[in-house]
Design a protein around this motif. Sequence first.
Motif, short mmCIF file in Angstrom:
data_model
loop_
_atom_site.label_atom_id
_atom_site.label_comp_id
_atom_site.label_asym_id
_atom_site.label_seq_id
_atom_site.Cartn_x
_atom_site.Cartn_y
_atom_site.Cartn_z
N LEU A 296 -0.24 -0.79 -7.13
CA LEU A 296 1.84 -0.13 -6.13
C LEU A 296 2.91 -0.43 -6.80
O LEU A 296 2.66 -1.55 -6.95
N PRO A 297 3.92 0.17 -7.11
CA PRO A 297 5.25 -0.36 -7.61
C PRO A 297 6.19 -0.46 -6.47
O PRO A 297 6.55 0.13 -5.62
N ILE A 298 5.08 -1.92 -6.06
CA ILE A 298 6.38 -2.66 -5.12
C ILE A 298 7.99 -3.03 -4.80
O ILE A 298 8.37 -3.01 -4.12
N ILE A 299 8.11 -3.17 -5.90
CA ILE A 299 9.35 -3.65 -6.04
C ILE A 299 10.43 -2.71 -6.14
O ILE A 299 11.21 -2.11 -5.00
N PRO A 300 10.00 -1.20 -6.86
CA PRO A 300 10.54 -0.20 -6.26
C PRO A 300 10.86 0.66 -4.90
O PRO A 300 11.96 0.56 -4.41
N ILE A 301 9.90 -0.10 -4.52
CA ILE A 301 9.39 0.91 -3.04
C ILE A 301 10.30 0.16 -2.30
O ILE A 301 11.10 0.60 -1.26
N PHE A 302 10.06 -1.63 -2.61
CA PHE A 302 10.92 -2.18 -1.17
C PHE A 302 12.12 -2.27 -2.24
O PHE A 302 12.99 -1.74 -0.57
N PHE B 107 16.92 2.92 1.75
CA PHE B 107 17.06 3.68 3.01
C PHE B 107 17.88 2.82 4.39
O PHE B 107 18.37 3.70 4.88
N ILE B 108 17.57 1.83 4.17
CA ILE B 108 17.41 1.08 5.63
C ILE B 108 18.99 0.63 5.75
O ILE B 108 19.67 0.91 6.18
#
Length: 573
Positions: free
Chosen positions: A17-23, A29-30
Motif C-alpha cells: 500500500l502507498p502508506i505515505i501518500p495515503i497518510f 483532508f483533516i
Amino acid sequence: MGLGGLGTRQQSGGNRLPIIPIFSFILLFIGVILFGQELIAYSNAEGNLQTDVEIAGVQVGGLSESQAQERLETVYLDQPIKLTYQGNPILLDPRSAGFRLSMDAMLAQARQQGGNNTDFWTGFWDYLWGREPDPVTVPLQATLQESQLRAALEDISLRYDAGPGGAAFDLATLTFRGGAQGARLDVEQSMELIRPLLYIADPAARVADLPLQSIEAGDLSMDDLRQAILDYFATKSFLADGVTTIGSVFVLDLETGQEMSLFADVPMSGASTIKVGIMINYFRHRVTAPDPDSAYLLAAAVICSNNSGANFIIQITGDITPITGRPMIDGMTHASQTMLEVGAVNSWITSPLYVGDDGEYPTIAPPARQVTPTTNLNAQPDPFNQTTAEDMGTMMAAIYDCAFRGTGLRTIYPDDITQEECQQMIEVMSGVKFSRFSELGVPEGVPVAHKVGYAGETFGDVAMVFSPARDYVFVMYIWEDDLTNRGITDILKWPLIDETARIVYNYFNPNEPLIVPRQPLNPFGGAACVMPKTAEEISLNDIDAGRFDENGNPLPTACYDYPNCRPFDNWGQ
C-alpha cells in the motif's frame, strides 16, 4: 526452489500500500476539514464583536450586536432605580423615566475601534494565529427625556405626597387646633439626584432616598372660622335661616386684609352702633378742637349710648355748612354722606335718635337713599337708621388704618381728619366698659374699642380688638322675629355674641386661647356706664381719666350709671 522464492518476494513487494501518500492525503483532508471549520467559525463570528469589548462598563466581547444590545438593556433599562419615599420603596422604570441607550452610536464606535475594520482574509489570518486586537472600551452614550422623568416624579408625588392635616375646632372649649405637618416631593432636587443614577451600571449604586419638602401644618383659614361659628350656632339651636333668625357676622384681619362674612350684607337696624359713623362725621366737619362740652357729649354718646348727646353731635355738624337752614337735617345728611364716602354704602341716618316721649324727635329727614339689594334676607331694618355688619367693619378699618398707618380716613379726608383724631376715636370707643359682647370674648386686659347697640328685635356690637397675635375687627348683629313680644334684647340671647367673640379671639390666638368663658359684671344686663361728673374732666386722649380707679371701679368723684349719677352698687350685684 530458489528462483520460485524470489518470484514470490517480488510479487509480494509489488502489492504494498502507498502508506505515505495515503497518510499525506489523510493529513491534507483533516487539514482541509479543520481549515473549513475554522473558516466557518470565523465566518460565523465575523459579525460579532471582538473578544475584548467593553461598552458602557459592560463586557460584551464575542457577542453579536443584538446580544450586546440585549445585555446592555438588561443592565441599564431593565434594572430599576430603587427609590424610597419616607421609607416606602418605589421602583422607577428607566424607560418610563425617558432614559434611552444610544445603541447604534456605541456599536459603531466599537466597530471603529475593533478588528472588524480589517479585510476578511487578514482577519482570518490573525484569527488563525490567535492574534488578539487591542481591547475596545466604549463609554455609555444615552439620552434622557427630562419631561418624562419629571412626569414620572410628579406621578410619584401625586400618589405619595401627604397634605397637611386640617385645623379642627373644639366645640367644648371653642378653641382651634392646628393640623399635622405634611410632606411634598421636591421634584427639582429629585431630578438632580436621579439623573446620574440612570448612567450607573452597578445595581447597588442605583438607589436613592427622595428629597421632600415639608408642608406646614394646616393653617387656620377664614373658612374654618366661619364653619366654627355656624357649628356653635347649631349647638345653641340658633339656626340663622334668614327667615325668622339672622346672625350677621363680619371679621377682618387688620394685618392681612382677609375677611370672613356670614350674612354680613344683610341690612340691619343701626341702633346705637350708627354712632360710629356719627363720630367719624363729627371729626370730619369740626374745624377747631372740641370744646369740653362737645367732647363730653361725644363721649357720652359713644360710651353711654346717650342719644341726646348723639343728636347734639349731629346737629353741630349741620351748622358748619347749612344746606337748608335746618342744622339737624343738614347734620344727618352730612353723616349719611360721610358714611357713604368711607365705603359704608348701605348705612345712613335720616331721623334723629329716639330720646323718650318728652323729647322725641319727629321723622323730619328725607327718605333713605335707594340701593340695589345684595340679598333677599329681611331683618326688618329701621328705614331711618340702617347699616350692615360689613359696612361697620369698613368704617372701623378706616379708623384703624388712619390711626396706625396714616391711611384710611386720612387718605379719604386728607384736609379734614388727622391721624391724632383717629387715635382719639379709638380712645373714645375703648372707654366703653359694658362687660358684655366683645369685652367678654377676650382675656382680661386685652384692649377692645367697641360700640354696642340694641333696639327692638336687633342687637349688635362693633369692635376693634388688639389681641396678642393680631389686631382685628369683629362685628356681629343678631335679629330674630319677635314671636313672643319679649324683644330680641332678652338677656338670654346676649351670650350668642359673647361666645362668638370668644371664638373669633381664639381663632386669631390659637396658642393662647380663652378657654373658660368670662362672666359679666352684671348678670342681668350690661355694666352701668361711668362718666366724669364734669365736662372739664373729660380727655379724648385719656378717656378713663376721672372715671375709674386702679381696680377698675368708679372713682368716688365719678358719675356712676350716667346720667343718674347714683351711688356705686358693685355693678348691680
